[in-house]
Design a protein around this motif. Sequence first.
Motif, PDB file in Angstrom:
ATOM      1  N   LYS A  76       0.872  -1.174   0.000  1.00 31.79           N
ATOM      2  CA  LYS A  76       0.000   0.000   0.000  1.00 31.79           C
ATOM      3  C   LYS A  76       0.907   1.221   0.000  1.00 31.79           C
ATOM      4  O   LYS A  76       1.400   1.660   1.039  1.00 31.79           O
ATOM      5  N   ILE A  77       1.155   1.726  -1.183  1.00 34.09           N
ATOM      6  CA  ILE A  77       2.097   2.840  -1.330  1.00 34.09           C
ATOM      7  C   ILE A  77       1.859   3.495  -2.692  1.00 34.09           C
ATOM      8  O   ILE A  77       1.417   2.835  -3.638  1.00 34.09           O
ATOM      9  N   SER A  78       2.151   4.760  -2.795  1.00 36.69           N
ATOM     10  CA  SER A  78       1.992   5.462  -4.059  1.00 36.69           C
ATOM     11  C   SER A  78       2.906   4.860  -5.126  1.00 36.69           C
ATOM     12  O   SER A  78       4.081   4.592  -4.881  1.00 36.69           O
ATOM     13  N   GLY A  79       2.359   4.662  -6.308  1.00 40.53           N
ATOM     14  CA  GLY A  79       3.156   4.130  -7.418  1.00 40.53           C
ATOM     15  C   GLY A  79       4.169   5.122  -7.941  1.00 40.53           C
ATOM     16  O   GLY A  79       5.006   4.787  -8.774  1.00 40.53           O
ATOM     17  N   ALA A  80       4.099   6.366  -7.460  1.00 41.33           N
ATOM     18  CA  ALA A  80       5.042   7.391  -7.891  1.00 41.33           C
ATOM     19  C   ALA A  80       6.335   7.351  -7.078  1.00 41.33           C
ATOM     20  O   ALA A  80       7.306   8.026  -7.413  1.00 41.33           O
ATOM     21  N   LYS A  81       6.347   6.556  -5.996  1.00 39.96           N
ATOM     22  CA  LYS A  81       7.539   6.464  -5.154  1.00 39.96           C
ATOM     23  C   LYS A  81       8.686   5.822  -5.917  1.00 39.96           C
ATOM     24  O   LYS A  81       8.487   5.006  -6.821  1.00 39.96           O
ATOM     25  N   ALA A  82       9.903   6.162  -5.523  1.00 44.29           N
ATOM     26  CA  ALA A  82      11.082   5.548  -6.140  1.00 44.29           C
ATOM     27  C   ALA A  82      11.133   4.068  -5.776  1.00 44.29           C
ATOM     28  O   ALA A  82      10.686   3.661  -4.704  1.00 44.29           O
ATOM     29  N   ASN A  83      11.659   3.252  -6.667  1.00 42.14           N
ATOM     30  CA  ASN A  83      11.753   1.813  -6.411  1.00 42.14           C
ATOM     31  C   ASN A  83      12.498   1.515  -5.117  1.00 42.14           C
ATOM     32  O   ASN A  83      12.161   0.566  -4.406  1.00 42.14           O
ATOM     33  N   THR A  84      13.513   2.311  -4.816  1.00 38.48           N
ATOM     34  CA  THR A  84      14.321   2.078  -3.614  1.00 38.48           C
ATOM     35  C   THR A  84      13.533   2.312  -2.325  1.00 38.48           C
ATOM     36  O   THR A  84      13.953   1.890  -1.252  1.00 38.48           O
ATOM     37  N   GLU A  85      12.379   2.983  -2.417  1.00 36.59           N
ATOM     38  CA  GLU A  85      11.550   3.250  -1.249  1.00 36.59           C
ATOM     39  C   GLU A  85      10.440   2.216  -1.080  1.00 36.59           C
ATOM     40  O   GLU A  85       9.686   2.266  -0.114  1.00 36.59           O
ATOM     41  N   ARG A  86      10.349   1.278  -1.994  1.00 39.19           N
ATOM     42  CA  ARG A  86       9.245   0.308  -1.985  1.00 39.19           C
ATOM     43  C   ARG A  86       9.751  -1.063  -1.535  1.00 39.19           C
ATOM     44  O   ARG A  86      10.271  -1.851  -2.315  1.00 39.19           O
ATOM     45  N   THR A  87       9.586  -1.326  -0.253  1.00 38.30           N
ATOM     46  CA  THR A  87      10.122  -2.529   0.381  1.00 38.30           C
ATOM     47  C   THR A  87       9.627  -3.810  -0.276  1.00 38.30           C
ATOM     48  O   THR A  87      10.412  -4.719  -0.579  1.00 38.30           O
ATOM     49  N   GLU A  88       8.314  -3.921  -0.500  1.00 41.77           N
ATOM     50  CA  GLU A  88       7.766  -5.153  -1.053  1.00 41.77           C
ATOM     51  C   GLU A  88       8.188  -5.375  -2.506  1.00 41.77           C
ATOM     52  O   GLU A  88       8.386  -6.503  -2.934  1.00 41.77           O
ATOM     53  N   LEU A  89       8.321  -4.295  -3.250  1.00 44.20           N
ATOM     54  CA  LEU A  89       8.800  -4.419  -4.626  1.00 44.20           C
ATOM     55  C   LEU A  89      10.221  -4.982  -4.644  1.00 44.20           C
ATOM     56  O   LEU A  89      10.539  -5.886  -5.412  1.00 44.20           O
ATOM     57  N   LEU A  90      11.069  -4.469  -3.750  1.00 45.09           N
ATOM     58  CA  LEU A  90      12.445  -4.950  -3.663  1.00 45.09           C
ATOM     59  C   LEU A  90      12.481  -6.398  -3.190  1.00 45.09           C
ATOM     60  O   LEU A  90      13.291  -7.195  -3.668  1.00 45.09           O
ATOM     61  N   ASN A  91      11.602  -6.736  -2.252  1.00 46.57           N
ATOM     62  CA  ASN A  91      11.519  -8.126  -1.774  1.00 46.57           C
ATOM     63  C   ASN A  91      11.121  -9.056  -2.911  1.00 46.57           C
ATOM     64  O   ASN A  91      11.639 -10.168  -3.041  1.00 46.57           O
ATOM     65  N   MET A  92      10.182  -8.594  -3.747  1.00 41.51           N
ATOM     66  CA  MET A  92       9.729  -9.405  -4.874  1.00 41.51           C
ATOM     67  C   MET A  92      10.861  -9.637  -5.865  1.00 41.51           C
ATOM     68  O   MET A  92      11.079 -10.766  -6.322  1.00 41.51           O
ATOM     69  N   ILE A  93      11.594  -8.584  -6.190  1.00 40.73           N
ATOM     70  CA  ILE A  93      12.697  -8.702  -7.147  1.00 40.73           C
ATOM     71  C   ILE A  93      13.751  -9.688  -6.647  1.00 40.73           C
ATOM     72  O   ILE A  93      14.273 -10.507  -7.407  1.00 40.73           O
ATOM     73  N   ASN A  94      14.049  -9.624  -5.362  1.00 46.40           N
ATOM     74  CA  ASN A  94      15.015 -10.551  -4.779  1.00 46.40           C
ATOM     75  C   ASN A  94      14.481 -11.986  -4.809  1.00 46.40           C
ATOM     76  O   ASN A  94      15.205 -12.931  -5.152  1.00 46.40           O
ATOM     77  N   PHE A  95      13.204 -12.153  -4.478  1.00 46.44           N
ATOM     78  CA  PHE A  95      12.598 -13.488  -4.419  1.00 46.44           C
ATOM     79  C   PHE A  95      12.596 -14.174  -5.777  1.00 46.44           C
ATOM     80  O   PHE A  95      12.925 -15.359  -5.893  1.00 46.44           O
ATOM     81  N   VAL A  96      12.209 -13.452  -6.826  1.00 56.36           N
ATOM     82  CA  VAL A  96      12.087 -14.079  -8.146  1.00 56.36           C
ATOM     83  C   VAL A  96      13.435 -14.562  -8.671  1.00 56.36           C
ATOM     84  O   VAL A  96      13.499 -15.554  -9.408  1.00 56.36           O
ATOM     85  N   GLU A  97      14.491 -13.873  -8.289  1.00 54.90           N
ATOM     86  CA  GLU A  97      15.827 -14.298  -8.735  1.00 54.90           C
ATOM     87  C   GLU A  97      16.288 -15.532  -7.965  1.00 54.90           C
ATOM     88  O   GLU A  97      16.738 -16.516  -8.561  1.00 54.90           O
ATOM     89  N   VAL A  98      16.154 -15.489  -6.659  1.00 53.83           N
ATOM     90  CA  VAL A  98      16.616 -16.591  -5.814  1.00 53.83           C
ATOM     91  C   VAL A  98      15.836 -17.880  -6.076  1.00 53.83           C
ATOM     92  O   VAL A  98      16.389 -18.980  -6.036  1.00 53.83           O
ATOM     93  N   ASN A  99      14.538 -17.737  -6.372  1.00 58.01           N
ATOM     94  CA  ASN A  99      13.677 -18.917  -6.512  1.00 58.01           C
ATOM     95  C   ASN A  99      13.385 -19.300  -7.960  1.00 58.01           C
ATOM     96  O   ASN A  99      12.487 -20.100  -8.217  1.00 58.01           O
ATOM     97  N   HIS A 100      14.119 -18.723  -8.891  1.00 56.02           N
ATOM     98  CA  HIS A 100      14.030 -19.090 -10.311  1.00 56.02           C
ATOM     99  C   HIS A 100      12.587 -19.019 -10.833  1.00 56.02           C
ATOM    100  O   HIS A 100      12.065 -19.965 -11.434  1.00 56.02           O
ATOM    101  N   ILE A 101      11.962 -17.872 -10.594  1.00 52.48           N
ATOM    102  CA  ILE A 101      10.589 -17.645 -11.034  1.00 52.48           C
ATOM    103  C   ILE A 101      10.557 -17.339 -12.529  1.00 52.48           C
ATOM    104  O   ILE A 101      11.458 -16.690 -13.061  1.00 52.48           O
ATOM    105  N   ASN A 102       9.506 -17.803 -13.214  1.00 57.87           N
ATOM    106  CA  ASN A 102       9.375 -17.578 -14.654  1.00 57.87           C
ATOM    107  C   ASN A 102       8.610 -16.312 -15.013  1.00 57.87           C
ATOM    108  O   ASN A 102       8.933 -15.642 -15.993  1.00 57.87           O
TER     109      ASN A 102
END
Length: 206
Positions: A42-68
């Motif tokens: 729950k955060i403004s989509g205008a925020k910088a990527n570095t300020e979006r905790t869940e977005l960063l968590n998702m990016i890390n997860f997809v790499e580690v877990n070989h997501i398609n």
Amino acid sequence: MMKTVIFARVSTNVQEYYRQVNELTVLAKSNGWSVEAVFTEKISGAKANTERTELLNMINFVEVNHINKVLVTELSRLGRDTLQVLEVIEMLNRKGISLYIQNYNIETLTADCKVNAMSQFLITILAEVARMERKTIRERVESGYKNYRANGGKVGRKIGYKKTEESMREQYTEEIKLLKKGYSLRNISKITGASINTIRKCKSLI
């Protein structure tokens, strides 16, 4: 089996992302894809990527877990700033992970994990349209406030108005959750967009 994650976003604490998650879960099931994780924020989509905790968590997860694939209901759920959105897509492209946008039924990568040039072109246009739309809405709101004030109107809460503790807990659930996890007031403010004073009031409710 194709491994996917769901990413859902809403702009404010009073909005909910359950519809997005439900729609994407049905989509994955109908295509025989597995949903390995669900990321919501729950955060403004205008925020910088570095300020979006869940977005960063998702990016890390997809790499580690070989997501398609990463599934979103629409491009604006990923963000409303063109450059920030394209930055995320580029990171996913480099990892060979496709972004699937449900409302347009398009993906950033082809079946053999090559960049889909036509989709990439369309996404760039869509991201810019979303940015312009946000800018137009903001300008209209500001213009409305100015006209209202010019005609003697007053903006803000009525004198003596005070939210109940229950309504505070309902509206600021994410802020309270982060406070309990030990996040600083300043970091919570950056993540959620709430003011420091509001977060202080939330802290008194814990």
